[in-house]
Scaffold this active site. Structure first.
Site, PDB file in Angstrom:
ATOM      1  N   ASP A  15     -11.463  19.964 -10.764  1.00 30.98           N
ATOM      2  CA  ASP A  15     -11.610  18.704 -11.492  1.00 30.98           C
ATOM      3  C   ASP A  15     -11.336  19.008 -12.958  1.00 30.98           C
ATOM      4  OD1 ASP A  15     -12.621  16.548 -12.988  1.00 30.98           O
ATOM      5  OD2 ASP A  15     -14.152  16.074 -11.487  1.00 30.98           O
ATOM      6  N   LYS A  20     -11.375   8.257 -17.590  1.00 38.11           N
ATOM      7  CA  LYS A  20     -11.789   8.827 -18.871  1.00 38.11           C
ATOM      8  C   LYS A  20     -10.605   8.815 -19.856  1.00 38.11           C
ATOM      9  CE  LYS A  20     -15.589   9.391 -16.609  1.00 38.11           C
ATOM     10  NZ  LYS A  20     -15.880  10.503 -15.751  1.00 38.11           N
ATOM     11  N   ARG A  52       0.825  -1.220   0.000  1.00 37.21           N
ATOM     12  CA  ARG A  52       0.000   0.000   0.000  1.00 37.21           C
ATOM     13  C   ARG A  52       0.854   1.261   0.000  1.00 37.21           C
ATOM     14  NH1 ARG A  52      -1.467   1.653   4.708  1.00 37.21           N
ATOM     15  NH2 ARG A  52      -2.079  -0.332   5.608  1.00 37.21           N
ATOM     16  N   TYR A  67     -19.638  17.842 -11.451  1.00 34.88           N
ATOM     17  CA  TYR A  67     -20.084  16.444 -11.579  1.00 34.88           C
ATOM     18  C   TYR A  67     -21.009  16.129 -10.403  1.00 34.88           C
ATOM     19  CZ  TYR A  67     -19.113  11.350 -11.822  1.00 34.88           C
ATOM     20  OH  TYR A  67     -19.182   9.990 -11.906  1.00 34.88           O
TER      21      TYR A  67
HETATM   22  C1  PLP Z   1     -16.439  10.417 -14.340  1.00 35.64           C
HETATM   23  C2  PLP Z   1     -16.090  11.643 -13.606  1.00 35.64           C
HETATM   24  C3  PLP Z   1     -15.673  11.592 -12.288  1.00 35.64           C
HETATM   25  C4  PLP Z   1     -15.655  10.313 -11.496  1.00 35.64           C
HETATM   26  O1  PLP Z   1     -14.822   9.343 -12.037  1.00 35.64           O
HETATM   27  P1  PLP Z   1     -15.063   7.795 -11.720  1.00 35.64           P
HETATM   28  O2  PLP Z   1     -13.800   7.162 -12.127  1.00 35.64           O
HETATM   29  O3  PLP Z   1     -16.263   7.388 -12.539  1.00 35.64           O
HETATM   30  O4  PLP Z   1     -15.341   7.678 -10.253  1.00 35.64           O
HETATM   31  C5  PLP Z   1     -15.294  12.766 -11.672  1.00 35.64           C
HETATM   32  N1  PLP Z   1     -15.335  13.937 -12.340  1.00 35.64           N
HETATM   33  C6  PLP Z   1     -15.738  14.014 -13.612  1.00 35.64           C
HETATM   34  C7  PLP Z   1     -15.754  15.336 -14.284  1.00 35.64           C
HETATM   35  C8  PLP Z   1     -16.142  12.883 -14.287  1.00 35.64           C
HETATM   36  O5  PLP Z   1     -16.552  12.969 -15.548  1.00 35.64           O
END
Ligand code: PLP
Length: 392
Positions: A185, A210, A60, A113
């Site tokens: 973000d 993503k 970890r 989000y």
């Molecule tokens: C998808 C997404 C998240 C969360 O990501 P996960 O891997 O699905 O938990 C956070 N912020 C944005 C802008 C996203 O599109």
């Protein structure tokens, strides 16, 4: 300079993606890092066990695989350091918990989000942290919302459903003058098109699920910190006991190598499709900051070097049934959440707003443009428009 040394100031963005995190100490002569599955790490003797000098001590706490991606993110983001989280959403909560404590006040943009909004309204609220949501287009006027206990501002620009752009440098200047932290973000732009830490952000969050991964087969998140926040981030990440499996890290590193060419292509294709949609009578508005008609275009152009493959269209006089029929008629666009992969997707967007109302009649269709041929995608959209043209 030896073959293994790098001059980071000379690396252009595509080169940076190829070179980042490929430390010769970790990979040796191999191009890619080892995939190390580990909990226990052995010590040579009890002096080493107690000495705390060994580089690796427990799964970890770090392995060569983890270090390779942490190093890649640190270099790509221009950060002091970065941590890996098991999803994008856990990266969001880890970043927030790193800087907030009981009794604090948080300012959060209204277009974030939706699960991030929920972290503020449930988890943070339970810990005694109050949140005020604000118009993402507020700019320097955010000063009027600060309270003596405002400790952080949380942004997502553009918001991944409605695509409003925030003036991050202006908001960061106000926040820093009041000693508050700025979190952003940056999943839409990725560090390939925008480096938040160079524009006043203290903690840059990415859903690596993503574009980093890029193939719809990994859940992962990253947070990159500047010198002001790195220790807080590292400590909180450690306390939460977060770690990511080595196979997912490996796939993410593999994705990063091609992310630039994927994004360049997805930007071009999405821009062509957005422009084509702007010319369609059915479409009331196209939500894409790369379009000159978009209200956020000037700030986007000033701050970002490109746009990704995700945008929205507003169908103002369409019933929900018509929107559903349109999506159901698409053949190349899958219906599904997430984005950033090689395949095109569509969803019905439903903004959840408290600071600035979103008109209920303004239905959003969100499109993720993949790597298919652009003219095939346009033909698919065109055929679906034709199929629903008699519906109201
Ligand atoms: C998808 C997404 C998240 C969360 O990501 P996960 O891997 O699905 O938990 C956070 N912020 C944005 C802008 C996203 O599109």
């Amino acid at each position: 300079m030896s073959r293994n040394e790098r001059d980071l100031s000379m690396e252009k963005p595509l080169t940076r993606l190829v070179r980042s995190g490929r430390d010769h100490d970790i990979t040796g002569p191999f191009v890619n890092p080892p995939v190390i599955h580990a909990s226990t790490v052995l010590f040579e003797n009890s002096d080493d066990l107690l000495g705390g000098q060994q580089r690796y001590t427990y799964g970890r706490r770090g392995t060569p695989t983890i270090e390779a991606l942490e190093m890649a993110m640190t270099e790509m983001e221009g950060a002091e350091g970065a941590v890996l989280c098991p999803s994008g959403l856990s990266a969001v909560s880890t970043a927030l918990l790193s800087v907030l404590r009981a009794g604090d006040h948080l300012l959060m943009a209204d277009n974030v989000y939706d699960p991030a909004r929920n972290v503020a309204r449930s988890l943070l609220n339970r810990l005694g942290i109050e949140t005020t949501f604000f118009d993402p287009k507020i700019g320097a006027e955010i000063a009027t919302l600060f309270r003596p206990n405002t400790r952080a501002v949380y942004l997502e620009s553009p918001g991944s459903l409605t695509f409003e752009i925030s003036d991050i440098p202006a908001i960061a200047a106000v926040a820093h003058a009041r000693d508050a932290f700025v979190l952003a973000d940056n999943t839409w732009a990725t560090p390939y098109f925008f480096k938040p830490l160079e524009h006043g952000v203290d903690l840059a969050i990415l859903a690596g699920t993503k574009y980093l991964c890029g193939h719809s087969d990994v859940m992962i998140g990253t947070v990159a910190a500047n010198a002001r926040t790195y220790k807080m981030l590292r400590d909180t990440h450690g306390d939460l006991g977060l770690c990511v499996g080595p196979d997912d890290i490996y796939l993410t590193l593999r994705g990063i190598r091609t992310m630039g060419i994927r994004l360049d292509r997805q930007m071009q294709s999405a821009m062509s499709i957005a422009r084509w949609l702007e010319g369609r009578a059915e479409v009331a508005r196209v939500l894409h900051p790369g379009l000159a008609s978009d209200p956020g275009h000037a700030i986007w152009k000033r701050d970002m070097t490109g746009s990704s493959g995700l945008f929205g269209i507003v169908m103002s006089d369409w019933s929900l049934d018509k929107v559903k029929a349109f999506l159901d008629g698409l053949r190349l666009f899958g219906l599904g959440y997430s984005w950033g992969g090689y395949e095109s997707l569509a969803i019905i967007g439903r903004p959840n707003r408290t600071a600035v109302a979103w008109p209920a009649e303004d239905r959003i269709i969100r499109l993720q443009i993949g790597l298919e041929d652009t003219s095939d995608l346009i033909a698919d959209l065109e055929a679906s428009f034709a199929r629903v043209s008699n519906l109201s």
